[in-house]
Design a protein around this motif. Structure first.
Motif, short mmCIF file in Angstrom:
data_model
loop_
_atom_site.label_atom_id
_atom_site.label_comp_id
_atom_site.label_asym_id
_atom_site.label_seq_id
_atom_site.Cartn_x
_atom_site.Cartn_y
_atom_site.Cartn_z
N UNK A 195 48.35 41.28 38.50
CA UNK A 195 46.97 41.06 38.89
C UNK A 195 46.04 41.80 37.96
N UNK A 196 44.76 41.45 38.03
CA UNK A 196 43.79 42.10 37.17
C UNK A 196 42.41 42.04 37.79
N UNK A 197 41.52 42.83 37.25
CA UNK A 197 40.14 42.82 37.67
C UNK A 197 39.28 43.34 36.54
N UNK A 198 37.98 43.06 36.61
CA UNK A 198 37.09 43.49 35.55
C UNK A 198 35.66 43.42 36.04
N UNK A 199 34.79 44.09 35.32
CA UNK A 199 33.37 43.91 35.54
C UNK A 199 32.68 43.99 34.19
N UNK A 200 31.52 43.35 34.11
CA UNK A 200 30.76 43.37 32.87
C UNK A 200 29.27 43.43 33.20
N UNK A 201 28.54 43.93 32.26
CA UNK A 201 27.11 44.03 32.42
C UNK A 201 26.48 42.65 32.19
#
Length: 68
Positions: free
Chosen positions: A59-65
């Motif tokens: 699994x993975x996750x991320x955030x970006x501006x």
């Protein structure tokens, strides 16, 4: 064994997991996939995490501006 890796959008495991997600979303979104897919780009993500179980990316996750 469970582990997490902090990474970015250049990580091959992250890229592969997102590709699998995109395939699933194409089915779920149906006719609307073209609209939603434009927001799901992963280039230039500086903050991501990949979850591993027994050294297999699960699994993975991320955030970006969005705006500065």
């Amino acid at each position: 064994m469970i582990s997490l890796k902090r990474t970015n959008s250049d990580d091959i495991d992250f890229i592969n997991l997102v590709a699998l997600l995109d395939q699933d979303l194409a089915i779920r979104d149906g006719e609307d996939h073209g609209f939603y897919n434009q927001f799901n780009k992963i280039d230039k993500i500086k903050h991501a995490v990949v979850f591993y179980e027994n050294d297999i990316a699960m699994g993975c996750g991320a955030f970006r501006e969005k705006d500065s």
